[in-house]
Motif scaffolding. Structure first.
Motif, PDB file in Angstrom:
ATOM      1  N   PRO A 231     -15.099  26.480 -23.013  1.00  0.00           N
ATOM      2  CA  PRO A 231     -15.019  25.405 -22.014  1.00  0.00           C
ATOM      3  C   PRO A 231     -14.996  25.904 -20.577  1.00  0.00           C
ATOM      4  N   LEU A 232     -14.344  27.035 -20.321  1.00  0.00           N
ATOM      5  CA  LEU A 232     -14.303  27.524 -18.946  1.00  0.00           C
ATOM      6  C   LEU A 232     -15.601  28.227 -18.562  1.00  0.00           C
ATOM      7  N   GLU A 233     -16.263  28.863 -19.541  1.00  0.00           N
ATOM      8  CA  GLU A 233     -17.624  29.347 -19.303  1.00  0.00           C
ATOM      9  C   GLU A 233     -18.544  28.184 -18.972  1.00  0.00           C
ATOM     10  N   ASN A 234     -18.389  27.090 -19.706  1.00  0.00           N
ATOM     11  CA  ASN A 234     -19.215  25.910 -19.480  1.00  0.00           C
ATOM     12  C   ASN A 234     -18.964  25.329 -18.092  1.00  0.00           C
ATOM     13  N   ALA A 235     -17.684  25.302 -17.689  1.00  0.00           N
ATOM     14  CA  ALA A 235     -17.349  24.790 -16.359  1.00  0.00           C
ATOM     15  C   ALA A 235     -17.992  25.640 -15.274  1.00  0.00           C
ATOM     16  N   ASP A 236     -17.989  26.956 -15.477  1.00  0.00           N
ATOM     17  CA  ASP A 236     -18.652  27.830 -14.509  1.00  0.00           C
ATOM     18  C   ASP A 236     -20.167  27.663 -14.555  1.00  0.00           C
ATOM     19  N   LEU A 237     -20.696  27.396 -15.758  1.00  0.00           N
ATOM     20  CA  LEU A 237     -22.142  27.217 -15.896  1.00  0.00           C
ATOM     21  C   LEU A 237     -22.624  25.997 -15.130  1.00  0.00           C
ATOM     22  N   VAL A 238     -21.929  24.865 -15.306  1.00  0.00           N
ATOM     23  CA  VAL A 238     -22.361  23.637 -14.613  1.00  0.00           C
ATOM     24  C   VAL A 238     -21.856  23.611 -13.174  1.00  0.00           C
ATOM     25  N   GLY A 239     -20.839  24.433 -12.885  1.00  0.00           N
ATOM     26  CA  GLY A 239     -20.277  24.489 -11.540  1.00  0.00           C
ATOM     27  C   GLY A 239     -18.896  23.878 -11.473  1.00  0.00           C
ATOM     28  N   THR A 240     -17.986  24.563 -10.821  1.00  0.00           N
ATOM     29  CA  THR A 240     -16.630  24.018 -10.708  1.00  0.00           C
ATOM     30  C   THR A 240     -16.602  22.748  -9.853  1.00  0.00           C
ATOM     31  N   ASP A 241     -17.578  22.610  -8.949  1.00  0.00           N
ATOM     32  CA  ASP A 241     -17.639  21.396  -8.131  1.00  0.00           C
ATOM     33  C   ASP A 241     -17.972  20.177  -8.982  1.00  0.00           C
ATOM     34  N   ASP A 245     -15.659  16.877  -9.921  1.00  0.00           N
ATOM     35  CA  ASP A 245     -16.131  15.495  -9.776  1.00  0.00           C
ATOM     36  C   ASP A 245     -15.885  14.696 -11.057  1.00  0.00           C
ATOM     37  N   ILE A 246     -16.191  15.309 -12.199  1.00  0.00           N
ATOM     38  CA  ILE A 246     -15.999  14.628 -13.484  1.00  0.00           C
ATOM     39  C   ILE A 246     -14.516  14.357 -13.731  1.00  0.00           C
ATOM     40  N   HIS A 247     -13.679  15.350 -13.446  1.00  0.00           N
ATOM     41  CA  HIS A 247     -12.240  15.185 -13.658  1.00  0.00           C
ATOM     42  C   HIS A 247     -11.680  14.067 -12.791  1.00  0.00           C
ATOM     43  N   GLU A 248     -12.166  13.958 -11.553  1.00  0.00           N
ATOM     44  CA  GLU A 248     -11.671  12.912 -10.664  1.00  0.00           C
ATOM     45  C   GLU A 248     -12.007  11.514 -11.189  1.00  0.00           C
ATOM     46  N   ASN A 249     -13.057  11.411 -11.993  1.00  0.00           N
ATOM     47  CA  ASN A 249     -13.487  10.116 -12.504  1.00  0.00           C
ATOM     48  C   ASN A 249     -13.018   9.821 -13.927  1.00  0.00           C
ATOM     49  N   VAL A 250     -12.592  10.855 -14.670  1.00  0.00           N
ATOM     50  CA  VAL A 250     -12.296  10.679 -16.092  1.00  0.00           C
ATOM     51  C   VAL A 250     -10.829  10.909 -16.453  1.00  0.00           C
ATOM     52  N   LEU A 251     -10.211  11.921 -15.872  1.00  0.00           N
ATOM     53  CA  LEU A 251      -8.889  12.334 -16.337  1.00  0.00           C
ATOM     54  C   LEU A 251      -7.850  11.227 -16.252  1.00  0.00           C
ATOM     55  N   HIS A 252      -7.965  10.349 -15.282  1.00  0.00           N
ATOM     56  CA  HIS A 252      -6.966   9.279 -15.131  1.00  0.00           C
ATOM     57  C   HIS A 252      -6.968   8.334 -16.318  1.00  0.00           C
ATOM     58  N   ASP A 253      -8.066   8.319 -17.073  1.00  0.00           N
ATOM     59  CA  ASP A 253      -8.184   7.366 -18.181  1.00  0.00           C
ATOM     60  C   ASP A 253      -8.052   8.036 -19.555  1.00  0.00           C
ATOM     61  N   ILE A 254      -7.875   9.342 -19.578  1.00  0.00           N
ATOM     62  CA  ILE A 254      -7.736  10.054 -20.853  1.00  0.00           C
ATOM     63  C   ILE A 254      -6.306   9.923 -21.365  1.00  0.00           C
ATOM     64  N   GLU A 255      -6.149   9.876 -22.672  1.00  0.00           N
ATOM     65  CA  GLU A 255      -4.835   9.717 -23.293  1.00  0.00           C
ATOM     66  C   GLU A 255      -3.858  10.776 -22.790  1.00  0.00           C
TER      67      GLU A 255
END
Length: 309
Positions: A231-241, A245-255
């Motif tokens: 997962p952290l390799e993947n985050a670096d692959l797509v970019g931490t930026d 952005d995804i975390h700002e839109n998704v994490l608030h709604d995750i269990e």
């Protein structure tokens, strides 16, 4: 360089114990295998022979490994000359503490003491030992002879050289060890796995999809790359930026509940225990359950064959 023909004691010859024993024996280490259940102990060689055969070992390789394993009916006899002890008893705190009391009474002072557990706190298991600095946790994944990962879990007392010795021993045996610097519930693997499971259960509980959809999404998308892209390799692959952005839109709604899901508690209360009862998150006939088990076993065996080739 890891020395061969060390004395490795295994306390517990069940599913985990027999897999660890054959792994150490295949790596050229002597193994003293002990279990209080005479039937479990006596059947261990046949079970190891079957496991090694399924892994593609030749008859000669199997015979060579089994010659490195000796069966003992007492803890004292199994550990009295041991360099390393792996305890593989059931996940019961008092039982594990009692076993380690017996081990420490009879094992040499230089012997490293390792408890195999998936979630139990190593610090508590080892808290009553006289020489706490030589104690460590090892979380082998099931089946231990096929899953590469072993988590090496340090406590506040564990000497660095003890942890490194176990790490190197496991690597020499063909495992993929990782060092867990702090003894936290679930270590690394189960924390990650059950964070995923918590959200998977929540999706079903909240009517977003059914259980089959959850499993299909994972197996047909990111699950396919997890073996080669963490997962952290993947985050670096797509970019931490982009990840931010995804975390700002998704994490608030995750269990984010702190305890178990009421939906899961209700399943257990109603006796819907999964494949063994025929009903859990999904319905299972005995034939369907056997197909899944066989599919997993075949997949792991094929991976082992690829690694050996």
């Amino acid at each position: 360089m890891v020395a061969k023909r060390q004395q490795i004691a295994l306390i517990g010859a069940g599913l985990m114990g027999h897999g660890i024993a054959l792994t150490m024996a295949r790596a050229g280490q002597y193994v003293a295998l002990c279990d209080p259940n005479k039937e479990v102990l006596s059947s261990a060689p046949d079970r190891m022979r079957h496991s090694m055969s399924a892994m593609g070992d030749s008859a000669l390789e199997i015979a060579k490994a089994l010659k490195m394993i000796e069966l003992f009916d007492s803890t004292e006899a199994a550990v009295c000359k041991a360099d390393v002890v792996f305890e593989c008893a059931p996940e019961k705190m008092e039982l594990k503490q009692r076993i380690f009391s017996q081990i420490e009474e009879h094992a040499p002072d230089h012997c490293i003491l390792a408890s195999n557990t998936s979630v139990m706190p190593i610090t508590e298991i080892m808290s009553k030992l006289r020489l706490k600095n030589r104690a460590i946790g090892t979380h082998w994944w099931n089946p231990p002879h096929l899953i590469p990962l072993v988590e090496v879990v340090k406590t506040q007392w564990t000497d660095d050289h003890v942890a490194q010795t176990v790490f190197d021993l496991l690597a020499d045996a063909g495992k993929t060890p990782v060092m867990v610097a702090k003894d936290v519930p679930g270590f690394i693997g189960n924390r990650l796995q059950h964070a995923l499971w918590r959200e998977a259960i929540s999706l079903v509980e909240n009517g977003i999809c059914d259980a089959e959809a959850v499993d299909t999404v994972i197996k047909s998308s990111f699950g396919r790359r997890l073996a080669v892209l963490g997962p952290l390799e993947n985050a670096d692959l797509v970019g931490t930026d982009l990840t931010l952005d995804i975390h700002e839109n998704v994490l608030h709604d995750i269990e984010a509940r702190r305890g178990p899901s009421p939906y899961l508690e209700r399943l257990v209360h109603d006796g819907q225990l999964g494949m063994k009862s025929g009903q859990g998150f999904r319905s299972w006939t005995p034939e369907e359950a056997d197909i899944v088990r066989a599919r997993v076993a075949l997949h792991l065996s094929e991976l082992e064959g690829i690694l050996k080739s």
